[in-house]
Design a protein around this motif. Sequence first.
Motif, short mmCIF file in Angstrom:
data_model
loop_
_atom_site.label_atom_id
_atom_site.label_comp_id
_atom_site.label_asym_id
_atom_site.label_seq_id
_atom_site.Cartn_x
_atom_site.Cartn_y
_atom_site.Cartn_z
N VAL A 45 -5.14 1.49 -2.99
CA VAL A 45 -4.75 0.44 -2.04
C VAL A 45 -4.18 -0.76 -2.81
N VAL A 46 -2.90 -1.05 -2.53
CA VAL A 46 -2.24 -2.24 -3.08
C VAL A 46 -1.99 -3.19 -1.92
N SER A 47 -2.61 -4.34 -1.96
CA SER A 47 -2.45 -5.31 -0.88
C SER A 47 -1.72 -6.55 -1.38
N TYR A 48 -0.74 -6.95 -0.62
CA TYR A 48 -0.01 -8.19 -0.87
C TYR A 48 -0.99 -9.34 -0.79
N ILE A 49 -0.84 -10.34 -1.62
CA ILE A 49 -1.78 -11.45 -1.69
C ILE A 49 -1.90 -12.19 -0.36
N ASN A 50 -0.89 -12.04 0.51
CA ASN A 50 -0.91 -12.67 1.84
C ASN A 50 -1.83 -11.89 2.78
N CYS A 51 -3.11 -11.85 2.45
CA CYS A 51 -4.09 -11.16 3.28
C CYS A 51 -5.43 -11.87 3.12
N SER A 52 -6.36 -11.55 4.00
CA SER A 52 -7.67 -12.21 3.97
C SER A 52 -8.49 -11.74 2.77
N SER A 53 -9.55 -12.46 2.47
CA SER A 53 -10.44 -12.07 1.38
C SER A 53 -11.08 -10.72 1.65
N GLU A 54 -11.33 -10.42 2.93
CA GLU A 54 -11.93 -9.14 3.29
C GLU A 54 -10.99 -7.97 2.95
N ILE A 55 -9.70 -8.15 3.21
CA ILE A 55 -8.73 -7.11 2.88
C ILE A 55 -8.58 -6.99 1.36
N LYS A 56 -8.61 -8.10 0.67
CA LYS A 56 -8.57 -8.05 -0.80
C LYS A 56 -9.74 -7.24 -1.34
N ALA A 57 -10.93 -7.43 -0.75
CA ALA A 57 -12.12 -6.71 -1.22
C ALA A 57 -12.03 -5.21 -0.94
N LEU A 58 -11.18 -4.81 -0.01
CA LEU A 58 -10.99 -3.39 0.32
C LEU A 58 -9.87 -2.77 -0.51
N SER A 59 -9.28 -3.56 -1.41
CA SER A 59 -8.11 -3.13 -2.16
C SER A 59 -8.45 -2.82 -3.62
N ASP A 60 -7.59 -2.02 -4.22
CA ASP A 60 -7.72 -1.73 -5.65
C ASP A 60 -6.90 -2.72 -6.48
N TYR A 61 -5.76 -3.12 -5.95
CA TYR A 61 -4.89 -4.08 -6.61
C TYR A 61 -4.39 -5.08 -5.58
N ILE A 62 -4.22 -6.32 -6.00
CA ILE A 62 -3.48 -7.30 -5.24
C ILE A 62 -2.11 -7.42 -5.91
N CYS A 63 -1.11 -7.75 -5.14
CA CYS A 63 0.21 -8.00 -5.72
C CYS A 63 0.82 -9.21 -5.04
N THR A 64 1.87 -9.74 -5.64
CA THR A 64 2.68 -10.77 -5.02
C THR A 64 4.10 -10.24 -4.98
N SER A 65 4.99 -10.98 -4.35
CA SER A 65 6.39 -10.55 -4.33
C SER A 65 7.00 -10.60 -5.73
N SER A 66 6.37 -11.38 -6.63
CA SER A 66 6.86 -11.45 -8.01
C SER A 66 6.54 -10.19 -8.82
N ASN A 67 5.40 -9.57 -8.52
CA ASN A 67 4.97 -8.47 -9.38
C ASN A 67 4.69 -7.16 -8.64
N ALA A 68 5.04 -7.08 -7.35
CA ALA A 68 4.73 -5.89 -6.57
C ALA A 68 5.32 -4.62 -7.20
N ILE A 69 6.54 -4.72 -7.69
CA ILE A 69 7.19 -3.55 -8.30
C ILE A 69 6.44 -3.13 -9.57
N ASP A 70 6.04 -4.10 -10.39
CA ASP A 70 5.29 -3.79 -11.61
C ASP A 70 3.94 -3.16 -11.30
N ILE A 71 3.27 -3.67 -10.27
CA ILE A 71 1.97 -3.13 -9.89
C ILE A 71 2.11 -1.67 -9.45
N VAL A 72 3.06 -1.41 -8.57
CA VAL A 72 3.25 -0.03 -8.08
C VAL A 72 3.65 0.89 -9.23
N ASN A 73 4.52 0.43 -10.09
CA ASN A 73 4.95 1.26 -11.23
C ASN A 73 3.82 1.55 -12.21
N SER A 74 2.78 0.71 -12.22
CA SER A 74 1.67 0.91 -13.15
C SER A 74 0.71 2.01 -12.68
#
Length: 327
Positions: free
Chosen positions: A126-155
Amino acid sequence: MLFENEIAKVGYLSRSVPEGIDLKEAILKLKIEKNAVILAHYYVSEDIQSIADFVGDSLALAQASKKQSSDIIVFCGVHFMAETAKILNPNTKVLLPDLNAGCSLADSAPESEFIAFKNQYPDAVVVSYINCSSEIKALSDYICTSSNAIDIVNSIPKDKRIIFAPDKNLGMFVQKVTGRELILWDGACIVHVNISIDKLNALLVTHPDAELIAHPECLPEVLNKASFVGSTSALLNYVQTSSTNKFIVATEAGILYKMKQSVPNKTIIPAPALETNSCACSECPYMKMNTLEKLYNALYYEAPEIQVNVKTQIGALKALNNMLAIK
């Protein structure tokens, strides 16, 4: 000092600040007295940006908040941003000038619905954009922003399925760039989808010498017309380094303040919104809830304070640190 129940009774947000004071000077004085730092997003008002200790996009603000050693962080932005600062600094008092400064994108992913969605794909990362609640962040494996979303997915190993939430437009853009098939949550930002395609087309005809640049939260119809797509900070950097002298900027209009400061000899035009407002551009009503008066009151009363429960904080911190470890 006033806290929670007392604050609710007196309605401190509506309290007038003392008459005859220079608000900016008073805020800066309070900041020093209370060992506070003011962080601001590019989308808040020019008045606040002009006195903030740090102004940036979501990634830069997350990085900046992690480095703070102040007693208080006042986050001039929206709720999920202040939550992120609290997650990264659990022992620091984090204030948000207006608790009602939410986010349409974060609101598009309620926790219970997201849990049900996630359970359909138990093996997915689960990769969640930083524009989400703390609860969704806690359900995620990675957070991303529009600056690094491509790098996160590629990793992430190519044999892993990926849930990308909550912004579908950003997800489709990342999918296109990386070539990865993503499982997309159907969310969107009201600011970026509010850009009028018809008005934008007319503006491009009127200004044939202008270069369209756009944030990846915009609709695909906008992104397909853009000569450059990037995060808020990437758009700012692009206007500084490009040889072009005129730009139409498809994102929240608050960034125009820094753009015009950095390239005063270039022409910066906001992309037009569907609805007409004071600037005929796309503005975030939540970001604009931050005012100098509310910032002063937040520092004076040290409220409203952002709280994140321990269990959520631990899960969300892990996902945020996974992001920060990559970029």
